[in-house]
Design a protein around this motif. Sequence first.
Motif, PDB file in Angstrom:
ATOM      1  N   CYS A 142       0.768  -0.999  -0.085  1.00 46.78           N
ATOM      2  CA  CYS A 142       0.044   0.064   0.079  1.00 46.78           C
ATOM      3  C   CYS A 142       0.762   1.293  -0.109  1.00 46.78           C
ATOM      4  O   CYS A 142       0.635   2.145  -0.576  1.00 46.78           O
ATOM      5  CB  CYS A 142      -0.950   0.058   1.189  1.00 46.78           C
ATOM      6  SG  CYS A 142      -2.361  -1.192   1.266  1.00 46.78           S
ATOM      7  N   ASP A 145       2.039   1.994  -3.330  1.00 48.01           N
ATOM      8  CA  ASP A 145       0.923   2.416  -4.138  1.00 48.01           C
ATOM      9  C   ASP A 145       0.617   1.078  -5.052  1.00 48.01           C
ATOM     10  O   ASP A 145       0.128   1.220  -6.392  1.00 48.01           O
ATOM     11  CB  ASP A 145       1.193   3.480  -4.904  1.00 48.01           C
ATOM     12  CG  ASP A 145      -0.183   4.152  -5.550  1.00 48.01           C
ATOM     13  OD1 ASP A 145      -1.269   3.681  -4.932  1.00 48.01           O
ATOM     14  OD2 ASP A 145       0.002   4.772  -6.460  1.00 48.01           O
ATOM     15  N   MET A 147      -1.911  -1.381  -4.884  1.00 46.78           N
ATOM     16  CA  MET A 147      -2.805  -1.951  -4.190  1.00 46.78           C
ATOM     17  C   MET A 147      -3.342  -3.390  -4.807  1.00 46.78           C
ATOM     18  O   MET A 147      -3.837  -4.057  -4.093  1.00 46.78           O
ATOM     19  CB  MET A 147      -4.182  -0.709  -4.569  1.00 46.78           C
ATOM     20  CG  MET A 147      -3.836   0.405  -3.831  1.00 46.78           C
ATOM     21  SD  MET A 147      -3.681   0.512  -2.028  1.00 46.78           S
ATOM     22  CE  MET A 147      -5.342   0.706  -1.507  1.00 46.78           C
ATOM     23  N   GLN A 169      -7.303   1.533   3.673  1.00 46.59           N
ATOM     24  CA  GLN A 169      -7.026   2.102   2.564  1.00 46.59           C
ATOM     25  C   GLN A 169      -7.967   2.663   1.577  1.00 46.59           C
ATOM     26  O   GLN A 169      -7.778   3.791   0.970  1.00 46.59           O
ATOM     27  CB  GLN A 169      -5.407   1.273   2.065  1.00 46.59           C
ATOM     28  CG  GLN A 169      -4.411   1.074   2.993  1.00 46.59           C
ATOM     29  CD  GLN A 169      -3.838   2.438   3.619  1.00 46.59           C
ATOM     30  OE1 GLN A 169      -3.284   3.331   2.819  1.00 46.59           O
ATOM     31  NE2 GLN A 169      -3.741   2.361   4.889  1.00 46.59           N
ATOM     32  N   TYR A 170      -8.574   1.575   1.014  1.00 43.87           N
ATOM     33  CA  TYR A 170      -9.481   1.779  -0.049  1.00 43.87           C
ATOM     34  C   TYR A 170     -10.668   2.664   0.541  1.00 43.87           C
ATOM     35  O   TYR A 170     -10.906   3.503  -0.571  1.00 43.87           O
ATOM     36  CB  TYR A 170     -10.210   0.342  -0.047  1.00 43.87           C
ATOM     37  CG  TYR A 170      -9.523  -0.474  -1.204  1.00 43.87           C
ATOM     38  CD1 TYR A 170      -9.241  -0.076  -2.457  1.00 43.87           C
ATOM     39  CD2 TYR A 170      -8.952  -1.688  -0.913  1.00 43.87           C
ATOM     40  CE1 TYR A 170      -8.424  -0.583  -3.609  1.00 43.87           C
ATOM     41  CE2 TYR A 170      -8.223  -2.543  -1.968  1.00 43.87           C
ATOM     42  CZ  TYR A 170      -8.058  -1.849  -3.320  1.00 43.87           C
ATOM     43  OH  TYR A 170      -7.449  -2.653  -4.180  1.00 43.87           O
ATOM     44  N   ASN A 172      -9.974   5.126   2.476  1.00 40.80           N
ATOM     45  CA  ASN A 172      -9.501   6.651   2.428  1.00 40.80           C
ATOM     46  C   ASN A 172      -9.475   6.841   1.053  1.00 40.80           C
ATOM     47  O   ASN A 172      -9.518   8.221   0.826  1.00 40.80           O
ATOM     48  CB  ASN A 172      -8.206   6.462   3.139  1.00 40.80           C
ATOM     49  CG  ASN A 172      -8.040   6.421   4.569  1.00 40.80           C
ATOM     50  OD1 ASN A 172      -9.054   6.452   5.304  1.00 40.80           O
ATOM     51  ND2 ASN A 172      -7.156   5.871   5.077  1.00 40.80           N
ATOM     52  N   ALA A 173      -9.116   6.099   0.138  1.00 41.52           N
ATOM     53  CA  ALA A 173      -9.218   6.472  -1.148  1.00 41.52           C
ATOM     54  C   ALA A 173     -10.519   6.736  -1.972  1.00 41.52           C
ATOM     55  O   ALA A 173     -10.655   6.878  -3.163  1.00 41.52           O
ATOM     56  CB  ALA A 173      -8.219   5.423  -2.178  1.00 41.52           C
ATOM     57  N   ALA A 175     -12.826   4.210  -2.335  1.00 41.29           N
ATOM     58  CA  ALA A 175     -13.223   3.090  -3.251  1.00 41.29           C
ATOM     59  C   ALA A 175     -13.969   2.059  -2.276  1.00 41.29           C
ATOM     60  O   ALA A 175     -13.724   1.152  -1.565  1.00 41.29           O
ATOM     61  CB  ALA A 175     -11.848   2.325  -3.414  1.00 41.29           C
TER      62      ALA A 175
END
Length: 304
Positions: A142, A145, A147, A169-170, A172-173, A175
């Motif tokens: 992660c 980058d 993913m 992480q997803y 926060n992005a 997704a």
Amino acid sequence: MLLEVIPYTEDAERLLKNCKRYDLLNEFYQSGGHWGKALETAEMYDRIHLRTTYYNFAKHLERKGEQLEAIPNYEKSETHRFEVPRMMFEDIETLEQYIIKQQDQVLHKWWAQYLESSADMTSALQYYELAQDYLSMVRVYCYCDSMEKAAAICNETGDRAACYHLARQYENAGAVKEAVHFFTRAQAYGNAIRLSKEQASEEQIMNLALLGKPEDMIEAARFYEQKDGCEDKAVMLYHKAGNFSKALDLAFRSKQFGALQLISGDLDERADPELLQQCADFFLENGQYDKAVDLLGIGKKVIL
């Protein structure tokens, strides 16, 4: 201490043996630098201090500058996972060869962390894999980058900590779909329900709630309770979560008489007396006298 003032003599040795104080005899040998006798005594008569004796001997050898000789003694004391890296840290190449030969997951993880701190991410990932530290692998991917590679690890291993980290992480992005998927894999159903509620994904919320804990079911039930035409789902989830009072109250308000019959079968004397009376009245009005009597009997126990 007594042993510090007794010089090494055969008489002192004989005295400790005759008293069968092998723990003191072991210390006596160590204080005099008789490591062979100390280890022999520990092996035969003082095994409770065997690891400590090996550790003290390893420390003695290290102080003398005999690092290679100290290593097997640290290993026998089972402190090598910390002591050897500390001792060999100034000689990184030798330390790396030692770690490679050991095939030890704890040492592999330590080395991976060192490599990561040195920004050698490729090598760090190799050693995290040897250590089967999937969370750290996902974290590094992660950070880099990557993913898709992180997702592949999570899907393959199902490691809950790794899945949770990737889900965050997803999220926060932005997704959401991917985040919900990996929160579900992590069995973090509350997080998955929270995100699904934001997307108003009704079917998905129900599936997640049924997999989750009672508190997850209640959270989902609150969502359905506020949506027109979904009261039946809310009643079912409150019931399944064990919140009978809430399930009954909502069933009455939304006129779900089939659900009332189902829920009443699970009622006992712990239920709210007013709700028990309401259920009994409902059954009386509908000619189901046996059920009404059963409920009123429960109500009597509460009053008594």
